[in-house]
Design an enzyme around this catalytic site. Structure first.
Site, mmCIF file in Angstrom:
data_model
loop_
_atom_site.group_PDB
_atom_site.id
_atom_site.type_symbol
_atom_site.label_atom_id
_atom_site.label_comp_id
_atom_site.label_asym_id
_atom_site.label_seq_id
_atom_site.Cartn_x
_atom_site.Cartn_y
_atom_site.Cartn_z
ATOM 1 N N LYS A 158 1.331 -1.114 -0.485
ATOM 2 C CA LYS A 158 0.086 0.527 -0.208
ATOM 3 C C LYS A 158 0.858 1.172 -0.290
ATOM 4 O O LYS A 158 2.416 1.008 0.628
ATOM 5 C CB LYS A 158 -0.986 -0.193 1.293
ATOM 6 N N ARG A 191 -11.539 0.972 14.262
ATOM 7 C CA ARG A 191 -11.140 1.070 12.708
ATOM 8 C C ARG A 191 -11.566 0.185 11.952
ATOM 9 O O ARG A 191 -12.951 0.286 12.293
ATOM 10 C CB ARG A 191 -9.249 0.962 12.123
ATOM 11 N N HIS A 240 -6.696 -7.055 12.613
ATOM 12 C CA HIS A 240 -5.876 -5.823 12.774
ATOM 13 C C HIS A 240 -5.378 -4.948 14.527
ATOM 14 O O HIS A 240 -6.600 -5.405 14.986
ATOM 15 C CB HIS A 240 -6.102 -4.583 11.896
ATOM 16 N N ARG A 300 0.905 -10.339 7.217
ATOM 17 C CA ARG A 300 1.099 -9.190 6.127
ATOM 18 C C ARG A 300 2.098 -8.261 6.818
ATOM 19 O O ARG A 300 1.415 -7.020 7.305
ATOM 20 C CB ARG A 300 -0.509 -8.493 6.600
ATOM 21 N N TYR A 302 15.244 30.020 7.439
ATOM 22 C CA TYR A 302 13.916 31.415 7.814
ATOM 23 C C TYR A 302 13.947 31.914 10.189
ATOM 24 O O TYR A 302 13.537 30.663 10.248
ATOM 25 C CB TYR A 302 12.687 30.771 7.729
ATOM 26 N N CYS A 335 13.079 24.294 4.405
ATOM 27 C CA CYS A 335 12.295 24.716 3.786
ATOM 28 C C CYS A 335 11.020 23.866 2.637
ATOM 29 O O CYS A 335 11.932 23.156 3.136
ATOM 30 C CB CYS A 335 13.825 26.177 2.876
ATOM 31 N N MET A 336 10.992 24.690 2.474
ATOM 32 C CA MET A 336 9.802 24.151 1.004
ATOM 33 C C MET A 336 10.386 23.367 0.494
ATOM 34 O O MET A 336 10.280 22.100 0.146
ATOM 35 C CB MET A 336 9.529 25.137 0.265
ATOM 36 N N ASP A 337 12.282 23.533 0.064
ATOM 37 C CA ASP A 337 12.509 22.633 -0.855
ATOM 38 C C ASP A 337 14.282 22.794 -0.773
ATOM 39 O O ASP A 337 15.004 22.529 -1.602
ATOM 40 C CB ASP A 337 12.304 23.456 -2.997
#
Length: 408
Positions: free
Chosen positions: A35, A134, A166, A222, A268, A320-322
């Site tokens: 998954k 769940r 589970h 599993r 930052y 940071c983002m990138d």
């Protein structure tokens, strides 16, 4: 591609991990759970590697994943899918010979209707909520739904081939809920079998239970995260302790390197300020690529660990983002283009996904699965060329969208 980072996936490690898991559960078959794009490792390449290691089942939470496996030509292993909402393409899954979990009376009715529509028997695993709270039928719901399932089985619409559940505390094998859930599951198995269902498989054990709780192995285990070489119970044992090898190495090249004076703010909000004249290096990946922002660093608390040459340094300042910044130290000799490793096997003392999880306050599962699909995957091991993630995903998606066809 010119992207200055990559996730290198060792398919031979995945195969080896499955062999180790088989040794931990010698009386059971192994379902490799693939998954979430095989926990970020690439759905189809990872599935093939798991099968090479001896898995005989594949587990795909989402139906599109299960259909993609079939569309990629994986017609031999049994494939189970379990997480779907009303209106899911059940008929296509049944035609593709995908096993379906049933977690409610409504889901059972939809599966039966879809099976009758396509004129083919649906293979059903009854999902029982034994205490996780769940997805799944409560024991009372199971008693109510079972007669309808048996009637549909009698007229050929479905075959009740499995029952499963589970565990809530599998990572704490001595927790009382493990024994309690096992008892509820055993009662459910007896109920279903005494009612006349000829079950092929009963399955309860995830990665943690596969490694630590042999009493719940039943016919099928599993494992998920352990297939990819990460310990599901790091407090009890490392990957190496369980004979596992992390399959993913996340690496990049330094984009820039520069010398700065003491007292220089970094990233930052300047939560990191240099304490001496030093060299900073910029790594061109950030939270958009899967680097957790919670792994930002301060002088007092180093951020996520990164291997540079033969040493490990922490992320300096905010992720940071990138991009992230490293304080390479005053004597650094690195140059732009030099390789750095965010995480890998740890065999050479370098950082692992588990190390990042500790810094970020999360689990290794999240570290590997969050590596963006925009980060190219490169595959090594298991002799022979393996398609890139982008190519294999596009091919699988196209096949899934076109129906099952001759690929089955």
């Amino acid at each position: 591609m010119s992207f200055p980072a990559r996730a290198v996936v060792d398919l031979s490690a995945i195969a080896s991990n499955v062999r180790s898991l088989r040794a931990h559960a010698p009386t059971a078959q192994v379902m490799a759970v693939v998954k979430a794009d095989a926990y970020g490792h690439g759905l189809v390449p990872a599935a093939r590697a798991a099968l090479a290691g001896g898995a005989t089942w594949l587990g795909a939470a989402q139906m599109d994943e299960a259909l993609a496996l079939r569309a990629a030509g994986l017609s031999e292993p049994r494939v189970l899918t379990w997480l779907y909402a009303p209106g899911a393409p059940l008929a296509r899954a049944i035609e593709a010979d995908v096993d379906l979990a049933v977690s409610s009376a409504a889901a059972l009715a939809e599966v039966v209707a879809a099976a009758r529509l396509v004129g083919r028997t649906a293979r059903v695993h009854l999902k029982v909520d034994t205490g996780l709270g769940r997805n799944g039928l409560t024991p009372a719901d199971l008693a109510d739904v079972l007669p309808a399932g048996l009637r549909a089985q009698a007229d050929g619409a479905l075959a009740l081939v499995g029952i499963w559940s589970h565990l809530a505390f599998a990572d704490e094998p001595d927790h009382p809920t493990v024994r309690a859930q096992h008892g509820v599951f055993a009662d459910a198995v007896r109920l279903v079998e005494s009612a006349g269902a000829a079950l092929e498989v009963r399955h309860l054990a995830n990665s943690a239970a596969t490694l630590t709780s042999p009493q719940v192995h039943y016919d099928l285990v599993r494992p998920g995260i352990a297939v990819y070489g990460l310990s599901p119970v790091p407090q009890l044992g490392s990957s190496a302790d369980f004979g596992l090898v992390p399959a993913m190495t996340f690496e990049a090249e330094l984009a820039t390197v520069k010398r700065v004076p003491a007292g220089h703010g970094v990233s930052y909000a300047h939560q990191y300020v240099t304490s001496r004249d030093t060299v900073l290096g910029v790594v061109p990946v950030g939270y958009a690529d899967g680097v957790p922002r919670h792994a930002s660093g301060t002088p007092e608390r180093p951020g996520g660990p990164v291997r540079v040459g033969d040493r490990t340094v922490g992320v300096a300042g905010r992720v940071c983002m990138d991009q992230v910044v490293l304080d390479l130290g005053p004597d650094a000799t690195e140059q732009p283009g030099d390789r750095v490793e965010l995480f890998g096997t740890g065999a050479d003392g370098g950082p692992t996904a588990e190390d990042w999880a500790r810094v970020a306050g999360t689990i290794s599962y999240e570290i590997v699965t969050r590596v963006s699909r925009g980060v190219p995957r490169e595959y090594v091991g298991l002799d022979g060329a393996v398609p890139s993630l982008a190519a294999s995903s596009a091919s699988a998606s196209a096949g899934a969208g076109a129906g099952t066809g001759a690929a089955l």
